[in-house]
Design a protein around this motif. Structure first.
Motif, PDB file in Angstrom:
ATOM      1  N   THR A   1       0.853  -1.197   0.000  1.00  0.00           N
ATOM      2  CA  THR A   1       0.000   0.000   0.000  1.00  0.00           C
ATOM      3  C   THR A   1       0.882   1.237   0.000  1.00  0.00           C
ATOM      4  N   THR A   2       0.468   2.231  -0.759  1.00  0.00           N
ATOM      5  CA  THR A   2       1.134   3.528  -0.773  1.00  0.00           C
ATOM      6  C   THR A   2       0.059   4.604  -0.743  1.00  0.00           C
ATOM      7  N   GLY A   3       0.158   5.524   0.209  1.00  0.00           N
ATOM      8  CA  GLY A   3      -0.878   6.539   0.313  1.00  0.00           C
ATOM      9  C   GLY A   3      -0.468   7.682   1.214  1.00  0.00           C
ATOM     10  N   GLN A   4      -1.440   8.517   1.547  1.00  0.00           N
ATOM     11  CA  GLN A   4      -1.211   9.677   2.392  1.00  0.00           C
ATOM     12  C   GLN A   4      -1.841   9.448   3.755  1.00  0.00           C
ATOM     13  N   LEU A   5      -1.671  10.407   4.645  1.00  0.00           N
ATOM     14  CA  LEU A   5      -2.295  10.315   5.954  1.00  0.00           C
ATOM     15  C   LEU A   5      -3.809  10.302   5.813  1.00  0.00           C
ATOM     16  N   ASP A   6      -4.446   9.533   6.667  1.00  0.00           N
ATOM     17  CA  ASP A   6      -5.898   9.388   6.650  1.00  0.00           C
ATOM     18  C   ASP A   6      -6.547  10.709   7.091  1.00  0.00           C
ATOM     19  N   GLU A   7      -7.249  11.366   6.157  1.00  0.00           N
ATOM     20  CA  GLU A   7      -7.875  12.648   6.468  1.00  0.00           C
ATOM     21  C   GLU A   7      -8.970  12.499   7.515  1.00  0.00           C
ATOM     22  N   ASN A   8      -9.677  11.373   7.497  1.00  0.00           N
ATOM     23  CA  ASN A   8     -10.721  11.144   8.508  1.00  0.00           C
ATOM     24  C   ASN A   8     -10.116  11.054   9.901  1.00  0.00           C
ATOM     25  N   ALA A   9      -8.979  10.356   9.992  1.00  0.00           N
ATOM     26  CA  ALA A   9      -8.310  10.246  11.286  1.00  0.00           C
ATOM     27  C   ALA A   9      -7.810  11.612  11.754  1.00  0.00           C
ATOM     28  N   LEU A  10      -7.270  12.417  10.818  1.00  0.00           N
ATOM     29  CA  LEU A  10      -6.824  13.759  11.170  1.00  0.00           C
ATOM     30  C   LEU A  10      -7.992  14.609  11.681  1.00  0.00           C
ATOM     31  N   PHE A  11      -9.126  14.528  10.983  1.00  0.00           N
ATOM     32  CA  PHE A  11     -10.299  15.301  11.401  1.00  0.00           C
ATOM     33  C   PHE A  11     -10.765  14.865  12.782  1.00  0.00           C
ATOM     34  N   TYR A  12     -10.784  13.543  12.999  1.00  0.00           N
ATOM     35  CA  TYR A  12     -11.229  13.004  14.297  1.00  0.00           C
ATOM     36  C   TYR A  12     -10.350  13.532  15.430  1.00  0.00           C
ATOM     37  N   MET A  13      -9.031  13.521  15.219  1.00  0.00           N
ATOM     38  CA  MET A  13      -8.107  13.963  16.257  1.00  0.00           C
ATOM     39  C   MET A  13      -8.186  15.476  16.471  1.00  0.00           C
ATOM     40  N   ARG A  14      -8.333  16.244  15.402  1.00  0.00           N
ATOM     41  CA  ARG A  14      -8.430  17.699  15.531  1.00  0.00           C
ATOM     42  C   ARG A  14      -9.732  18.098  16.226  1.00  0.00           C
ATOM     43  N   ALA A  15     -10.792  17.314  15.987  1.00  0.00           N
ATOM     44  CA  ALA A  15     -12.066  17.603  16.632  1.00  0.00           C
ATOM     45  C   ALA A  15     -11.997  17.407  18.135  1.00  0.00           C
ATOM     46  N   ARG A  16     -10.970  16.698  18.586  1.00  0.00           N
ATOM     47  CA  ARG A  16     -10.791  16.452  20.018  1.00  0.00           C
ATOM     48  C   ARG A  16      -9.664  17.302  20.609  1.00  0.00           C
ATOM     49  N   GLY A  17      -9.347  18.387  19.923  1.00  0.00           N
ATOM     50  CA  GLY A  17      -8.451  19.376  20.486  1.00  0.00           C
ATOM     51  C   GLY A  17      -6.981  19.171  20.189  1.00  0.00           C
ATOM     52  N   ILE A  18      -6.645  18.223  19.342  1.00  0.00           N
ATOM     53  CA  ILE A  18      -5.241  17.977  18.988  1.00  0.00           C
ATOM     54  C   ILE A  18      -4.889  18.833  17.777  1.00  0.00           C
ATOM     55  N   SER A  19      -3.792  19.559  17.849  1.00  0.00           N
ATOM     56  CA  SER A  19      -3.382  20.416  16.734  1.00  0.00           C
ATOM     57  C   SER A  19      -3.046  19.565  15.515  1.00  0.00           C
ATOM     58  N   GLU A  20      -3.127  20.184  14.334  1.00  0.00           N
ATOM     59  CA  GLU A  20      -2.856  19.422  13.111  1.00  0.00           C
ATOM     60  C   GLU A  20      -1.412  18.894  13.066  1.00  0.00           C
ATOM     61  N   PRO A  21      -0.387  19.702  13.397  1.00  0.00           N
ATOM     62  CA  PRO A  21       0.979  19.145  13.384  1.00  0.00           C
ATOM     63  C   PRO A  21       1.142  17.973  14.348  1.00  0.00           C
TER      64      PRO A  21
END
Length: 447
Positions: free
Chosen positions: A377-397
């Motif tokens: 598999t070759t891909g990018q970071l999971d945008e859904n996972a990023l959104f989930y974590m940011r929605a819980r107060g974690i900064s994007e970096p």
């Protein structure tokens, strides 16, 4: 042909090369020179070198220290690569020569030898002749042939039958020169029947000169022997590393090879493992974190020659900026190798639109009662996972860093040294934060 100038150089300085080496190493040189003349150095487009033009690297002007001058540098005084809590038996190679002076006291078991190949060959000539140059293939590999022509010393690890070495053995490969240099390193690890040993090899560059490094490692695991071989590369953009690791395994042996590449210029790692005894088990892993213009190419070939063996390949890449990664994994199951279990996985995370990854998984099976698989598999970071974590107060970096950490962890889980595993997790975390990490700890040249 670029190799012609080196073949001519070899013929001109053959006596000097031999004078500063030993009979066991000298005996292999002529065959290697003939093989290099026949095969040449690999060029881009070769079946096994689709993305790395090795021959081009040898066109530049590099110095060769055939007379072994400049031995005044004491690597122990610099405290290179202090890995906390590892409590290893520490040794050095400076460029391509084993540093045998001012050795600290080590408490290795009786009969265990860790030191210069030249010294070992003089003390145990029969064992040296039996193993040196016997696993490495000079006829079908121009880099190995080149290394065999010019290598004059190296590290020897010899563990007699039934001996268990509890203390990890650590080798620091230190590149140190005022001029651009070519280093030809050699490692030979022999673990006889029912023995156990763990070897950690760390690569560092302590000067800003350009280096072209060829390295050949031969690992022999006797019946029921266990060998852990860990490599950590933290050099720099001026280093080209061309490494070949050959492994031969006898009955019920267990070999783990785990490579972590964190800093480099251009790196090509070849792994060739032959499971020659029934019930042997091999694990070949690698994690690459590359950015800027770094280029990392891993090629793994595991040969199942007999029945009832198991192998695992797991390579992961995290590529940023303009980095280039390449992976070619091949599993060969020979005709009589029934009941083989062989698994290959390559996972790649691309965090930049300008990074590139090339993968080529291969299975070649001539037996019918086997369990084999490969996954890619070759891909990018999971945008859904990023959104989930940011929605819980974690900064994007921070969220991106946490996802990359989770991506890398299963390669490190194969490490069977807890203190080393913890240190590497820390180094990789810092690397994801954008730090130009080095070994850390008390390393004065890396601060």
């Amino acid at each position: 042909m670029v190799e012609k100038q080196y073949i001519d150089l070899f013929k001109q300085f053959r006596s000097t090369i031999d004078e500063h080496s030993c009979e066991v190493m000298n005996a292999c040189r002529l065959e290697a020179a003939e093989a290099l003349e026949q095969s040449g150095l690999p060029v881009k487009g070769h079946e096994d070198y689709l993305h790395t033009n090795v021959a081009k690297f040898f066109e530049a002007e590099y110095g060769l220290n055939l007379q072994q001058l400049g031995k005044g540098f004491d690597p122990y005084a610099a405290h290179i690569c202090n890995v906390p809590e590892l409590s290893s038996a520490l040794f050095f190679m400076v460029n391509d020569l084993f540093y045998g002076r001012n050795l600290p006291e080590n408490h290795l078991p009786k009969g265990v030898f860790v030191g210069s190949i030249r010294e070992f060959a003089q003390t145990y000539p029969d064992v040296a002749r039996k193993h040196y140059g016997r696993i490495a293939d000079v006829k079908n590999n121009g880099i190995v042939a080149f290394n065999t022509m010019f290598a004059q010393d190296g590290l020897m690890v010899y563990v007699p039958q039934n001996v268990v070495v509890e203390q990890p053995i650590q080798l620091i490969n230190l590149l140190q020169s005022k001029v651009d240099s070519l280093a030809n390193r050699r490692l030979l690890i022999v673990a006889e029947a029912s023995s156990q040993v763990k070897v950690l090899v760390c690569d560092h560059a302590a000067s800003g000169a350009k280096f072209l490094v060829t390295q050949v490692t031969e690992i022999y695991a006797g019946e029921n022997a266990t060998v852990d071989f860990y490599e950590l590369e933290e050099t720099g953009e001026n280093v080209i590393r061309l490494a070949n690791t050959f492994v031969q395994q006898e009955v019920s042996s267990n070999v783990l090879s785990n490579n972590v590449t964190l800093q480099c210029g251009t790196t090509r790692n070849n792994y060739r493992v032959k499971l020659a005894g029934e019930n042997a088990e091999a694990t070949v892993c690698g994690i690459v974190v590359a950015d800027k213009e770094q280029h990392v190419d891993n090629h793994a070939f595991l040969d199942h020659a007999v029945p009832h063996c198991q192998s695992t390949q797991l390579f992961k890449y995290v590529l940023q900026d303009h980095a280039v990664g390449a992976f070619c994994g091949r599993i060969l199951v020979e005709q009589d190798a029934q009941k083989t279990m062989a698994y290959q996985t390559n996972r790649n995370l691309i965090t930049s639109p300008t990074a590139r990854m090339y993968s080529k998984p291969q299975l070649e099976i001539y037996a019918d009662d086997v369990k084999c698989s490969h996954g890619l598999t070759t891909g990018q970071l999971d945008e859904n996972a990023l959104f989930y974590m940011r929605a819980r107060g974690i900064s994007e970096p921070q969220a991106r860093q946490m996802l990359m950490q989770a991506f890398a962890v299963d390669v490190l889980e194969h490490i069977r040294l807890d203190s080393l595993k913890e240190r590497l997790i820390n180094l990789i975390d810092r690397r994801f934060q954008g730090e130009q990490v080095r070994c850390g700890g008390g390393c004065s040249s890396c601060r």
